[in-house]
Scaffold this motif. Structure first.
Motif, mmCIF file in Angstrom:
data_model
loop_
_atom_site.group_PDB
_atom_site.id
_atom_site.type_symbol
_atom_site.label_atom_id
_atom_site.label_comp_id
_atom_site.label_asym_id
_atom_site.label_seq_id
_atom_site.Cartn_x
_atom_site.Cartn_y
_atom_site.Cartn_z
ATOM 1 N N PHE A 72 -2.046 -2.536 -7.335
ATOM 2 C CA PHE A 72 -2.799 -2.017 -6.266
ATOM 3 C C PHE A 72 -3.660 -3.161 -5.700
ATOM 4 O O PHE A 72 -3.839 -4.051 -6.428
ATOM 5 C CB PHE A 72 -3.798 -1.296 -7.145
ATOM 6 N N GLY A 73 -3.755 -2.836 -4.486
ATOM 7 C CA GLY A 73 -4.782 -3.693 -3.628
ATOM 8 C C GLY A 73 -6.227 -3.592 -4.230
ATOM 9 O O GLY A 73 -6.618 -2.597 -5.092
ATOM 10 N N THR A 74 -7.120 -4.260 -3.627
ATOM 11 C CA THR A 74 -8.514 -4.434 -4.015
ATOM 12 C C THR A 74 -9.080 -3.029 -3.737
ATOM 13 O O THR A 74 -9.957 -2.238 -4.568
ATOM 14 C CB THR A 74 -9.383 -5.281 -3.256
ATOM 15 N N GLY A 75 -8.843 -2.415 -2.548
ATOM 16 C CA GLY A 75 -9.445 -0.946 -2.388
ATOM 17 C C GLY A 75 -10.481 -1.262 -1.017
ATOM 18 O O GLY A 75 -10.967 -2.287 -0.951
ATOM 19 N N THR A 76 -10.442 -0.352 -0.407
ATOM 20 C CA THR A 76 -11.304 -0.072 1.054
ATOM 21 C C THR A 76 -12.261 1.155 0.399
ATOM 22 O O THR A 76 -11.753 1.986 0.407
ATOM 23 C CB THR A 76 -10.716 -0.028 2.109
ATOM 24 N N LEU A 84 -6.143 -5.820 0.636
ATOM 25 C CA LEU A 84 -6.892 -5.209 1.668
ATOM 26 C C LEU A 84 -7.918 -6.040 2.534
ATOM 27 O O LEU A 84 -8.581 -7.112 2.121
ATOM 28 C CB LEU A 84 -7.668 -3.960 1.234
ATOM 29 N N HIS A 85 -7.905 -5.821 3.897
ATOM 30 C CA HIS A 85 -8.778 -6.631 4.860
ATOM 31 C C HIS A 85 -10.093 -6.400 4.566
ATOM 32 O O HIS A 85 -10.886 -7.445 4.574
ATOM 33 C CB HIS A 85 -8.351 -6.349 6.103
ATOM 34 N N PHE A 109 -6.763 2.874 -1.887
ATOM 35 C CA PHE A 109 -5.796 1.798 -2.270
ATOM 36 C C PHE A 109 -4.462 2.052 -1.720
ATOM 37 O O PHE A 109 -3.841 2.969 -1.757
ATOM 38 C CB PHE A 109 -5.617 1.747 -3.837
ATOM 39 N N CYS A 110 -3.868 1.062 -1.276
ATOM 40 C CA CYS A 110 -2.608 0.807 -1.063
ATOM 41 C C CYS A 110 -1.821 0.484 -2.369
ATOM 42 O O CYS A 110 -2.529 -0.604 -3.021
ATOM 43 C CB CYS A 110 -2.058 0.087 -0.082
ATOM 44 N N LYS A 132 -13.770 -2.291 -8.984
ATOM 45 C CA LYS A 132 -12.446 -2.998 -9.075
ATOM 46 C C LYS A 132 -11.267 -2.386 -8.661
ATOM 47 O O LYS A 132 -11.329 -1.160 -9.121
ATOM 48 C CB LYS A 132 -12.595 -3.853 -10.178
ATOM 49 N N SER A 133 -10.078 -3.079 -8.545
ATOM 50 C CA SER A 133 -8.872 -2.197 -8.460
ATOM 51 C C SER A 133 -8.273 -1.977 -9.777
ATOM 52 O O SER A 133 -8.798 -2.200 -10.863
ATOM 53 C CB SER A 133 -7.906 -3.265 -7.612
#
Lengths: 108, 116
Positions: free
Chosen positions: A98-102, A6-7, A89-90, B42-43
């Motif tokens: 999973f991506g890192t998350g926003t 994620l950006h 998350f995507c 964290k993810s």
């Protein structure tokens, strides 16, 4: 190896604004993507998904856009509400990487 | 909609003990269940994938003798953290996929494990 990232780690918006959360993926063979919402102390909750044969999919107040050329995925939330505050998350579905998350923070 | 439950929701144990976490699909048959671990902010990290009636497939770096997974029925999978240590403290989340859910996974609410 495959990775989804994620950006932006945190996105702060005002209630009523539209929110856009972005995601980049690296596995060009991925054919299914999902957005999840996770509230603090809870498991992820499915929001919307999209297959690679589509560019756009709309749900209730949410739209997912897929750009396979640049391997980019975005989640748009219309008229963001305080209840939308969560980590998003995507994930790419072969193994649900999973991506890192926003973290989305919505101010009243 | 499909519902997945986990039990317990929180557990505190002493170092060296074993802890069992249950994951149940309440209204569908889960052909595949997944176990994830999540550290604060964290993810989710996939630990293992289990199919009913067969041995779990563990991700690289996950000790199968440490994290025992049993998927004995189409509605129940268990994760046992053996000889727990403080570094095993984490949020453990399961998910389940059924025959009709195509690729969608349904997540449980998670179990917060604290090892003292």
């Amino acid at each position: 190896g495959e990775s989804v990232g994620l950006h932006l780690p945190t996105l702060s918006v005002q209630e009523g604004d539209n929110s856009i959360i972005n995601c980049a993926y690296s596995n060009s063979a991925s054919d299914y993507f999902i957005w999840y919402k996770q509230e603090s102390g809870k498991g992820p909750q499915f929001i919307i998904d999209i297959r690679s044969n589509m560019d756009k999919r709309q749900g209730q107040r949410v739209t997912v856009l897929l750009n396979k050329t640049v391997k980019h995925l975005s989640l748009q939330i219309a008229a963001t509400q305080p209840g939308d505050s969560a980590v998003y998350f995507c994930a790419e579905n072969e193994k649900l990487v999973f991506g890192t998350g926003t973290r989305l923070l919505v101010s009243p | 909609g499909a519902v997945v439950s986990q039990h317990p929701s929180r557990v505190i144990c002493k170092s060296g003990t074993s802890v069992k976490i249950e994951c149940r699909s309440l209204d569908f048959q889960a052909t595949t269940m997944f176990w994830y671990r999540q550290f604060p902010k964290k993810s989710l990290m996939l630990m293992a994938t289990s199919n009913e009636g067969s041995k779990a497939t563990y991700e690289q770096g996950v000790e199968k003798d440490k994290f025992l997974i049993n998927h004995a029925s189409l509605t129940l999978s268990t994760l046992t953290v053996t000889s727990a240590h403080p570094e095993d403290s984490s949020f453990y989340i399961c998910s389940a996929k059924g025959k009709r859910s195509h690729n969608e996974q349904f997540f449980g609410p998670g179990t917060r494990l604290t090892v003292l």
